[in-house]
Motif scaffolding. Structure first.
Motif, PDB file in Angstrom:
ATOM      1  N   GLN A  13       0.817  -1.217   0.000  1.00 52.08           N
ATOM      2  CA  GLN A  13       0.000   0.000   0.000  1.00 52.08           C
ATOM      3  C   GLN A  13       0.851   1.268   0.000  1.00 52.08           C
ATOM      4  O   GLN A  13       0.328   2.354  -0.195  1.00 52.08           O
ATOM      5  CB  GLN A  13      -0.975   0.017   1.187  1.00 52.08           C
ATOM      6  N   GLY A  14       2.154   1.103   0.265  1.00 51.66           N
ATOM      7  CA  GLY A  14       3.036   2.268   0.231  1.00 51.66           C
ATOM      8  C   GLY A  14       3.102   3.034   1.533  1.00 51.66           C
ATOM      9  O   GLY A  14       3.383   4.235   1.540  1.00 51.66           O
ATOM     10  N   SER A  15       2.902   2.339   2.629  1.00 54.61           N
ATOM     11  CA  SER A  15       2.931   2.995   3.934  1.00 54.61           C
ATOM     12  C   SER A  15       4.307   2.953   4.588  1.00 54.61           C
ATOM     13  O   SER A  15       4.555   3.666   5.556  1.00 54.61           O
ATOM     14  CB  SER A  15       1.914   2.320   4.865  1.00 54.61           C
ATOM     15  N   ILE A  16       5.200   2.099   4.054  1.00 66.17           N
ATOM     16  CA  ILE A  16       6.543   1.941   4.626  1.00 66.17           C
ATOM     17  C   ILE A  16       7.537   1.790   3.486  1.00 66.17           C
ATOM     18  O   ILE A  16       7.429   0.856   2.675  1.00 66.17           O
ATOM     19  CB  ILE A  16       6.615   0.686   5.531  1.00 66.17           C
ATOM     20  N   ALA A  17       8.499   2.704   3.401  1.00 64.89           N
ATOM     21  CA  ALA A  17       9.522   2.628   2.348  1.00 64.89           C
ATOM     22  C   ALA A  17      10.694   1.786   2.826  1.00 64.89           C
ATOM     23  O   ALA A  17      11.047   1.807   4.006  1.00 64.89           O
ATOM     24  CB  ALA A  17       9.993   4.027   1.974  1.00 64.89           C
ATOM     25  N   ARG A  18      11.296   1.064   1.918  1.00 62.05           N
ATOM     26  CA  ARG A  18      12.454   0.221   2.234  1.00 62.05           C
ATOM     27  C   ARG A  18      13.545   0.470   1.207  1.00 62.05           C
ATOM     28  O   ARG A  18      13.256   0.569   0.008  1.00 62.05           O
ATOM     29  CB  ARG A  18      12.051  -1.260   2.154  1.00 62.05           C
ATOM     30  N   ASP A  19      14.788   0.515   1.645  1.00 66.27           N
ATOM     31  CA  ASP A  19      15.851   0.784   0.666  1.00 66.27           C
ATOM     32  C   ASP A  19      16.001  -0.384  -0.313  1.00 66.27           C
ATOM     33  O   ASP A  19      16.454  -0.194  -1.439  1.00 66.27           O
ATOM     34  CB  ASP A  19      17.180   1.169   1.339  1.00 66.27           C
ATOM     35  N   TRP A  20      15.595  -1.589   0.116  1.00 65.14           N
ATOM     36  CA  TRP A  20      15.716  -2.731  -0.817  1.00 65.14           C
ATOM     37  C   TRP A  20      14.654  -2.734  -1.927  1.00 65.14           C
ATOM     38  O   TRP A  20      14.699  -3.592  -2.809  1.00 65.14           O
ATOM     39  CB  TRP A  20      15.724  -4.070  -0.072  1.00 65.14           C
ATOM     40  N   PHE A  21      13.755  -1.774  -1.941  1.00 66.54           N
ATOM     41  CA  PHE A  21      12.843  -1.654  -3.097  1.00 66.54           C
ATOM     42  C   PHE A  21      13.634  -1.507  -4.398  1.00 66.54           C
ATOM     43  O   PHE A  21      13.169  -1.899  -5.463  1.00 66.54           O
ATOM     44  CB  PHE A  21      11.908  -0.447  -2.948  1.00 66.54           C
ATOM     45  N   GLU A  22      14.834  -0.937  -4.299  1.00 64.69           N
ATOM     46  CA  GLU A  22      15.609  -0.739  -5.532  1.00 64.69           C
ATOM     47  C   GLU A  22      16.082  -2.052  -6.152  1.00 64.69           C
ATOM     48  O   GLU A  22      16.481  -2.088  -7.306  1.00 64.69           O
ATOM     49  CB  GLU A  22      16.803   0.203  -5.290  1.00 64.69           C
ATOM     50  N   ASP A  23      16.029  -3.136  -5.373  1.00 66.66           N
ATOM     51  CA  ASP A  23      16.431  -4.447  -5.907  1.00 66.66           C
ATOM     52  C   ASP A  23      15.278  -5.202  -6.572  1.00 66.66           C
ATOM     53  O   ASP A  23      15.465  -6.292  -7.117  1.00 66.66           O
ATOM     54  CB  ASP A  23      17.030  -5.316  -4.796  1.00 66.66           C
ATOM     55  N   LEU A  24      14.093  -4.631  -6.497  1.00 61.12           N
ATOM     56  CA  LEU A  24      12.926  -5.253  -7.136  1.00 61.12           C
ATOM     57  C   LEU A  24      12.980  -5.076  -8.652  1.00 61.12           C
ATOM     58  O   LEU A  24      13.575  -4.120  -9.151  1.00 61.12           O
ATOM     59  CB  LEU A  24      11.644  -4.607  -6.621  1.00 61.12           C
ATOM     60  N   ALA A  25      12.317  -5.979  -9.363  1.00 59.06           N
ATOM     61  CA  ALA A  25      12.066  -5.737 -10.784  1.00 59.06           C
ATOM     62  C   ALA A  25      10.878  -4.796 -10.920  1.00 59.06           C
ATOM     63  O   ALA A  25      10.827  -3.966 -11.832  1.00 59.06           O
ATOM     64  CB  ALA A  25      11.776  -7.053 -11.502  1.00 59.06           C
ATOM     65  N   MET A  26       9.915  -4.926 -10.016  1.00 59.96           N
ATOM     66  CA  MET A  26       8.713  -4.096 -10.081  1.00 59.96           C
ATOM     67  C   MET A  26       8.123  -3.839  -8.702  1.00 59.96           C
ATOM     68  O   MET A  26       7.988  -4.768  -7.905  1.00 59.96           O
ATOM     69  CB  MET A  26       7.664  -4.777 -10.953  1.00 59.96           C
ATOM     70  N   LEU A  27       7.775  -2.601  -8.469  1.00 53.75           N
ATOM     71  CA  LEU A  27       7.097  -2.221  -7.229  1.00 53.75           C
ATOM     72  C   LEU A  27       5.668  -1.790  -7.579  1.00 53.75           C
ATOM     73  O   LEU A  27       5.471  -0.841  -8.336  1.00 53.75           O
ATOM     74  CB  LEU A  27       7.831  -1.061  -6.556  1.00 53.75           C
ATOM     75  N   VAL A  28       4.700  -2.521  -7.040  1.00 56.47           N
ATOM     76  CA  VAL A  28       3.301  -2.160  -7.261  1.00 56.47           C
ATOM     77  C   VAL A  28       2.799  -1.417  -6.033  1.00 56.47           C
ATOM     78  O   VAL A  28       2.757  -1.974  -4.933  1.00 56.47           O
ATOM     79  CB  VAL A  28       2.430  -3.406  -7.499  1.00 56.47           C
ATOM     80  N   LEU A  29       2.433  -0.175  -6.239  1.00 62.25           N
ATOM     81  CA  LEU A  29       1.944   0.666  -5.147  1.00 62.25           C
ATOM     82  C   LEU A  29       0.425   0.728  -5.223  1.00 62.25           C
ATOM     83  O   LEU A  29      -0.132   1.161  -6.231  1.00 62.25           O
ATOM     84  CB  LEU A  29       2.552   2.061  -5.250  1.00 62.25           C
ATOM     85  N   SER A  30      -0.209   0.273  -4.158  1.00 62.45           N
ATOM     86  CA  SER A  30      -1.659   0.148  -4.177  1.00 62.45           C
ATOM     87  C   SER A  30      -2.264   0.925  -3.008  1.00 62.45           C
ATOM     88  O   SER A  30      -2.627   0.350  -1.992  1.00 62.45           O
ATOM     89  CB  SER A  30      -1.998  -1.349  -4.093  1.00 62.45           C
ATOM     90  N   PRO A  31      -2.330   2.255  -3.155  1.00 65.50           N
ATOM     91  CA  PRO A  31      -2.885   3.061  -2.070  1.00 65.50           C
ATOM     92  C   PRO A  31      -4.363   2.729  -1.893  1.00 65.50           C
ATOM     93  O   PRO A  31      -5.062   2.477  -2.863  1.00 65.50           O
ATOM     94  CB  PRO A  31      -2.685   4.498  -2.563  1.00 65.50           C
ATOM     95  N   LYS A  32      -4.807   2.691  -0.648  1.00 67.36           N
ATOM     96  CA  LYS A  32      -6.153   2.190  -0.368  1.00 67.36           C
ATOM     97  C   LYS A  32      -7.177   3.327  -0.380  1.00 67.36           C
ATOM     98  O   LYS A  32      -7.003   4.340   0.274  1.00 67.36           O
ATOM     99  CB  LYS A  32      -6.174   1.468   0.974  1.00 67.36           C
TER     100      LYS A  32
END
Lengths: 234, 234
Positions: B108-127
């Motif tokens: 949902q995008g409530s907590i950022a993590r530095d390892w997001f940069e290692d993802l192929a894709m980040l899906v942000l699903s705000p509620k």
């Protein structure tokens, strides 16, 4: 300038297949095809018996209609058929792009056009053995070489033979994003589609792809058939 | 190293939603969530009442399971939840990437993590408002800033209020690809899904988006619900 043979123009509705699934789109369906696939779901845009139902339109007239349907707001226009590559859609694409419209084109890849480079997306859909047609791979590779900025392979699969053929074709073009789509054996607009039959064909293909570890292949249904059956104009 | 709370690991099956729809995927569903959406369809991975059903696993054990499910062939792994960002999936992602696996993460995008940069894709699903939750936009923007190479917005829409809210949110992040998904009010795995109800909710959203000329929004169903209902593990 020669006029375009147009079977239908409709939308906006969502794209039901392939890489742009879900994208609001106006569809321009060209009349005429160099193939006669046994299971064609758009024979009204292929068979010259339907020629009287096709309109002869200038590119500007097509663009007028697209603009009217979209309320003047640029969107994605999908040019399909038939095989739209047998006609010259270059002027339409150029005119639409100047107004901010983006064009996707769907073709079996039998005829390359230099105006493919003006597309936003070229969907190459080589026809499997069940179609009764035989791809010309030199022509197909000329389509790839034409320089569209984004391309995808979409292969329709009716049976095991088609599936094995798709694996071979995909292996030949590993850099192209790959979409597999179960074939629709029931294409009569007058006959209601059995939702469970559509789902069962997707499930068959999902299970095969996953069991075989064919993880580069994306499996998608014809979403429009799941939503609207074989109704036209949606 | 602390262990991960894992609600379920299953697949390969196709991704049913959003930008990767149709992609063969192994799903790692994390246990635990900082939200309590009124209509949550994965409460078994959210509510601590289900905590006894979650496994405590080292990253290596999760990777062993993913590898076993995929037959050792690299594929896309989707980390979902709950909110997986409340735990440290960095080591799992690093280990999997070294073997050629690609990771998508849904939050949902409530907590950022530095390892997001290692993802192929980040899906942000705000509620949306119907969830009863209230996004923290500063945290959401920190997620965007974390540097994932490919991101998309996915917004679930239950009603007109959600729809208006989605338009506002999408307007704030025009550079993110946008996927709209009708909400599923019926999430009990024991109750069969009415296919026509699912289709009707998609049609409602397609008609609104097209009528409003909201052509940047892609509308997709939960394809897995259309294929399997609310069954788990597919």
């Amino acid at each position: 300038m020669s006029r375009l043979r147009i079977a239908e123009i409709f939308g906006p509705t969502i794209q039901g297949e392939g890489a742009l699934i879900g994208q609001p789109t106006v569809f321009v369906r060209a009349g005429g095809c160099d193939y006669r696939c046994s299971w064609c779901d758009s024979m009204h845009a292929v068979d010259s018996a339907f020629r009287d139902t096709w309109a002869a339109m200038e590119s500007g007239e097509v663009m007028d209609r697209v603009r009217a349907l979209s309320g003047g707001r640029p969107l994605t226009v999908s040019i399909s058929g038939g095989n739209p590559a047998i006609q010259d859609f270059g002027p339409l694409i150029k005119a639409g792009r100047a107004e901010g419209y983006a064009f996707a084109l769907e073709t079996q890849g039998s005829i390359a056009r230099d105006w493919f480079e003006d597309l936003a997306m070229l969907v190459l859909s080589p026809k499997p053995p069940s179609s009764g047609e035989q791809p010309d791979w030199a022509a197909f590779e000329a389509c790839i070489a034409a320089g569209a900025p984004w391309m995808a392979l979409k292969i329709v699969i009716f049976n095991e033979t088609d599936y094995a053929w798709a694996q071979e074709v995909a292996g030949r073009y590993p850099d192209l994003p790959l979409y597999l789509q179960p074939g629709n054996p029931q294409v009569d607009p007058a006959v209601p589609v059995a939702a469970q039959d559509v789902a069962d064909r997707v499930l068959w293909l999902v299970e095969k792809v996953c069991a075989d570890g064919w993880f580069a292949a994306r499996v998608l249904p014809q979403l429009h058939v799941m939503l609207w059956g074989n109704k036209r104009g949606v």
